[in-house]
Design an enzyme around this catalytic site. Structure first.
Site, short mmCIF file in Angstrom:
data_model
loop_
_atom_site.label_atom_id
_atom_site.label_comp_id
_atom_site.label_asym_id
_atom_site.label_seq_id
_atom_site.Cartn_x
_atom_site.Cartn_y
_atom_site.Cartn_z
N SER A 105 -9.69 0.97 -5.21
CA SER A 105 -11.15 0.74 -5.31
C SER A 105 -11.91 1.96 -5.83
CB SER A 105 -11.71 0.25 -3.97
OG SER A 105 -11.30 1.07 -2.90
N ASP A 148 -14.11 9.57 9.38
CA ASP A 148 -13.86 8.22 9.84
C ASP A 148 -14.87 7.29 9.13
OD1 ASP A 148 -12.93 6.72 12.79
OD2 ASP A 148 -14.50 5.86 11.55
N GLY A 149 -14.34 6.26 8.49
CA GLY A 149 -15.21 5.36 7.71
C GLY A 149 -16.27 4.69 8.57
N ASP A 169 -12.92 -1.68 3.92
CA ASP A 169 -11.59 -2.24 3.64
C ASP A 169 -10.56 -1.56 4.54
OD1 ASP A 169 -9.42 -3.44 2.42
OD2 ASP A 169 -9.43 -2.09 0.68
N1 SAM Z 1 -9.99 0.35 -0.44
C1 SAM Z 1 -8.70 0.72 -1.00
C2 SAM Z 1 -8.50 -0.03 -2.30
O1 SAM Z 1 -9.03 -1.15 -2.45
O2 SAM Z 1 -7.83 0.50 -3.18
C3 SAM Z 1 -7.57 0.48 -0.04
C4 SAM Z 1 -7.78 1.02 1.32
S1 SAM Z 1 -6.47 0.77 2.44
C5 SAM Z 1 -6.52 -0.94 2.77
C6 SAM Z 1 -7.12 1.49 3.91
C7 SAM Z 1 -7.21 3.02 3.90
O3 SAM Z 1 -7.99 3.44 5.03
C8 SAM Z 1 -5.88 3.74 4.05
O4 SAM Z 1 -5.72 4.65 2.99
C9 SAM Z 1 -5.99 4.51 5.39
O5 SAM Z 1 -5.38 5.78 5.35
C10 SAM Z 1 -7.48 4.65 5.54
N2 SAM Z 1 -8.00 4.74 6.92
C11 SAM Z 1 -7.47 4.22 8.06
N3 SAM Z 1 -8.35 4.38 9.08
C12 SAM Z 1 -9.44 4.99 8.57
C13 SAM Z 1 -10.71 5.38 9.11
N4 SAM Z 1 -11.00 5.15 10.41
N5 SAM Z 1 -11.60 5.95 8.30
C14 SAM Z 1 -11.33 6.18 6.98
N6 SAM Z 1 -10.15 5.84 6.40
C15 SAM Z 1 -9.23 5.23 7.18
#
Ligand code: SAM
Length: 286
Positions: A105, A148-149, A169
């Site tokens: 993304s 943290d997202g 996501d």
């Molecule tokens: N959005 C990306 C795309 O479409 O290419 C894919 C994202 S992937 C499904 C989820 C990502 O969130 C992973 O890289 C993971 O390391 C990260 N992640 C997990 N928990 C998180 C958090 N609480 N805050 C931010 N990133 C996090």
């Protein structure tokens, strides 16, 4: 945090999510004013489909590879091919060097936007973040945050530009992700009521998905669109059988566009060659 998107990059769920992302950006690009994209779970930004992780699952074969092949063969219905063109062109451009790369993304959003637009990418995993830094960190439009997202939603909304997209996501590797998604949606909308908010969720456990949809509808946010694609018959709670998006404040064109796109892609992305797309309003839209 064990999740690595490199096992799944370019799979049917990515295709559906990234096709929608590309249509949202095409709409935002129609106005000259800058916008901001907050991508709360950004991932590594770019994925090598010939790398060991992607080769272990081969998920892209029934995703982006099937779609690119159909586009090349001219077998996609014309209206869908036209709507998909910016997304597919961006994917092809990442392969210009000859390697079979797939843009996540962040890379896709950057490829499809303009110099005046701004991007905040939250990624908590250190190695994934380092890859993201390497791939898009030099772009002056970008800030990559080791945050943290879910906290990023509270910290960075509303954006200064007052227009834009929040993409949420999460990896769905821990219990409680649907609840966090719901709380994240509410928090994002409270702070940025006019923003486009797009959430992704897996379709595995149909009861959990039904409950989530009902919870989202109960929030009563205006203009809440549900877009879903089933690409396999549900056999087990552990196997992804479909992919869903909730989009609040979607561009008024998006519901029709996603119907056109997913009706064309469903037979390609589905394991049984059938597939099923559902696009409907959870609260009144256009
Ligand atoms: N959005 C990306 C795309 O479409 O290419 C894919 C994202 S992937 C499904 C989820 C990502 O969130 C992973 O890289 C993971 O390391 C990260 N992640 C997990 N928990 C998180 C958090 N609480 N805050 C931010 N990133 C996090």
């Amino acid at each position: 945090m064990n999740y690595r998107h490199s096992f799944h990059a370019g799979n049917p769920a990515d295709v559906m999510k990234h096709a929608a992302l590309a249509r949202v950006l095409a709409y935002l690009n129609k106005k000259e004013n800058a916008y901001r994209v907050l991508d709360t779970h950004a991932g590594a930004g770019l994925y090598d489909l010939d790398g060991a992780n992607a080769q272990r699952t081969l998920e892209a074969d029934s995703g982006i590879e099937a779609v690119l092949a159909a586009d090349l063969a001219g077998t996609l219905p014309k209206p869908a091919a036209a709507l998909l063109a910016p997304y597919l062109d961006a994917v092809r451009a990442t392969r210009a060097g000859g390697r079979r790369l797939y843009p996540g993304s962040p890379a896709l959003a950057l490829a499809l936007s303009r110099p005046q637009d701004r991007f905040l990418f939250c990624e908590l995993h250190k190695e994934e973040r380092a890859k993201l830094e390497k791939r898009v960190g030099e772009d002056p439009r970008v800030k990559i945050l080791p945050q943290d997202g879910w906290q990023g939603i509270a910290a960075h909304l509303p954006p200064r530009e007052r227009r834009g997209l929040v993409l949420v996501d999460p990896p769905f590797e821990e219990p409680g992700e649907f609840q966090r998604l719901l709380a994240g949606l509410e928090a994002a909308h409270q702070r940025f009521a006019t923003g486009i908010i797009m959430l992704w969720y897996p379709i595995k456990d149909l009861k959990a998905v039904d409950a989530f949809r009902r919870d989202v509808a109960r929030l009563g946010l205006p203009k809440t669109l549900r877009v879903e694609l089933d690409f396999a018959t549900v056999r087990s709670l552990d196997v992804l059988s479909g992919s869903g998006l909730i989009i609040v404040n979607p561009p008024f064109t998006l519901a029709d566009e996603m119907r056109t796109i997913l009706n064309a892609l469903a037979p390609l992305l589905a394991r049984d060659g059938q597939g099923r797309a559902r696009v409907s309003w959870l609260t009144p839209g256009g």
